[in-house]
Design a protein around this motif. Sequence first.
Motif, short mmCIF file in Angstrom:
data_model
loop_
_atom_site.label_atom_id
_atom_site.label_comp_id
_atom_site.label_asym_id
_atom_site.label_seq_id
_atom_site.Cartn_x
_atom_site.Cartn_y
_atom_site.Cartn_z
N VAL A 185 31.10 42.62 -30.95
CA VAL A 185 30.90 41.74 -29.80
C VAL A 185 30.76 40.31 -30.33
CG1 VAL A 185 29.35 41.10 -27.91
CG2 VAL A 185 29.91 43.51 -28.30
N ASN A 186 31.67 39.45 -29.90
CA ASN A 186 31.64 38.04 -30.31
C ASN A 186 31.01 37.21 -29.19
OD1 ASN A 186 33.20 38.56 -32.70
ND2 ASN A 186 35.04 38.63 -31.42
N SER A 191 35.46 47.22 -18.88
CA SER A 191 34.91 45.94 -18.44
C SER A 191 33.95 45.40 -19.49
CB SER A 191 34.21 46.08 -17.10
OG SER A 191 33.05 46.88 -17.27
N VAL A 192 33.83 44.07 -19.51
CA VAL A 192 32.89 43.37 -20.39
C VAL A 192 32.17 42.38 -19.49
CG1 VAL A 192 32.64 41.89 -22.43
CG2 VAL A 192 34.42 43.64 -22.38
N TYR A 249 28.74 30.22 -21.52
CA TYR A 249 28.59 31.29 -22.50
C TYR A 249 29.49 32.45 -22.08
CZ TYR A 249 24.44 28.95 -24.37
OH TYR A 249 23.58 28.06 -24.95
N ARG A 250 30.04 33.14 -23.07
CA ARG A 250 30.78 34.37 -22.77
C ARG A 250 30.70 35.30 -23.97
NH1 ARG A 250 36.11 34.60 -24.75
NH2 ARG A 250 36.57 32.77 -25.99
N CYS A 251 30.96 36.57 -23.72
CA CYS A 251 31.03 37.52 -24.83
C CYS A 251 32.38 38.21 -24.77
CB CYS A 251 29.88 38.52 -24.80
SG CYS A 251 29.83 39.57 -23.34
N GLU A 252 32.77 38.71 -25.91
CA GLU A 252 34.12 39.26 -26.05
C GLU A 252 34.02 40.54 -26.89
OE1 GLU A 252 37.63 36.56 -27.46
OE2 GLU A 252 36.81 37.59 -29.20
N SER A 254 34.45 38.60 -21.35
CA SER A 254 33.72 38.56 -20.08
C SER A 254 34.11 37.28 -19.35
CB SER A 254 32.21 38.54 -20.36
OG SER A 254 31.84 37.28 -20.89
N LYS A 255 33.73 37.19 -18.08
CA LYS A 255 33.86 35.91 -17.38
C LYS A 255 32.81 34.97 -17.96
CE LYS A 255 35.69 37.46 -12.98
NZ LYS A 255 35.24 38.22 -11.82
#
Length: 343
Positions: free
Chosen positions: A161-162, A127-128, A202-205, A223-224
């Motif tokens: 992590v982007n 999960s992220v 905003y999100r991270c990947e 992430s969501k």
Amino acid sequence: MQKGSFSLTTSFRVFYMRLTLVGFSFLHFSLVTGAQTECPLQLNPQRVVVRYGGSVAAKCNTSVPHKGMGWEASEGAVPMTKNQSLITWRVPELTEWDIKPFCYINYKDVDQCPVELPVTVYKTPDSVFISVNHNGPMKEGELYELQCDVHNVAPVQNLTVNWYKGQTLLDQTTFTDTSETPVNKTATLLIRPDRADDGAQYRCEAELDLGAEGPQPHPTISSKPLNVEVYYKPQHSSSTETIIKDDKVMLDCTVKANPASTYTWDHLKEKNSSSVLKSSALSPGNYTCTATNALGRDSKVFIVKSTDRTTFWAIVLTGVAVAVALIASYLIFKFGFSKNSVI
Ligand SMILES: *[C@@H]1O[C@H](CO)[C@@H](O)[C@H](O)[C@H]1NC(C)=O
Ligand SMILES: *[C@@H]1O[C@H](CO)[C@@H](O)[C@H](O)[C@H]1NC(C)=O
């Protein structure tokens, strides 16, 4: 004494440097030419990248006569064989994080000349998750910390992590620690949102870049989105506006703000007025409006002037009035004179 100790240190340094150089050359030799040249073995591929639980295979080939060759590995080992020149290491479901297989050959009087196959075992995160160190709407210009939690990923040295705002890549976080087994990782990003960021997502990947041998495109898990609301005070684009008075006047004080502004006009008594004032009864002059919300206030002055047409007609009318007055006084004078003369 001092001179002596100095030269002693210097010569030790030179000696040490030579030693280091020799050491490095040896290391370089063994890395670049050593194993491959010394052991007449070719691996194909020369390194492998495999998903945890995935299947993997690599060939080991020789062109020299030998007394035996084989694969040593905790999974998929190939026992020593004397009458083959091509042997394959194969694991249908690899479930070991730190497997170090090597192919070896016994030839001439060399026993077990080994060549190691570098294996990278990877796992995409379970999960992220993105979060922020704050509840409720943010305030324009203040600093907030976004947090990205990446669960159960390997290897961490290949993780990036982007950070995204909408479609825009804001920043990238990499990690300096190394681990072959899965880890949990937290990345953070400081943001200072402004009014344009109200409603932004905003999100991270998590991205795994496993090099040329790894999967393409790189495995990514996002992430969501985190929706942010930003509070900001009203701010008019200009603090004054000149309006030429026609038969109707419209003063528009509307300005963007979050939460929405309330409006007051200095010539009106009501506390909550409309942001737009329409009137045919406004005389030329200055009208000030103030927009207010929880974060601040901003005023705007409307300068109402009469039209040029009105001025023109005012001059004409004044002219006519003066002319009439002159004629009237002339007539009165003449009339009065003749009247006098008759009498
Ligand atoms: C990662 O987090 C999960 C859930 O919080 C936990 O069960 C697991 O033990 C953690 N793994 C490591 C390597 O710390
Ligand atoms: C990522 O993985 C590849 C293949 O295992 C490796 O060659 C590379 O050095 C790794 N990248 C980093 C930054 O460690």
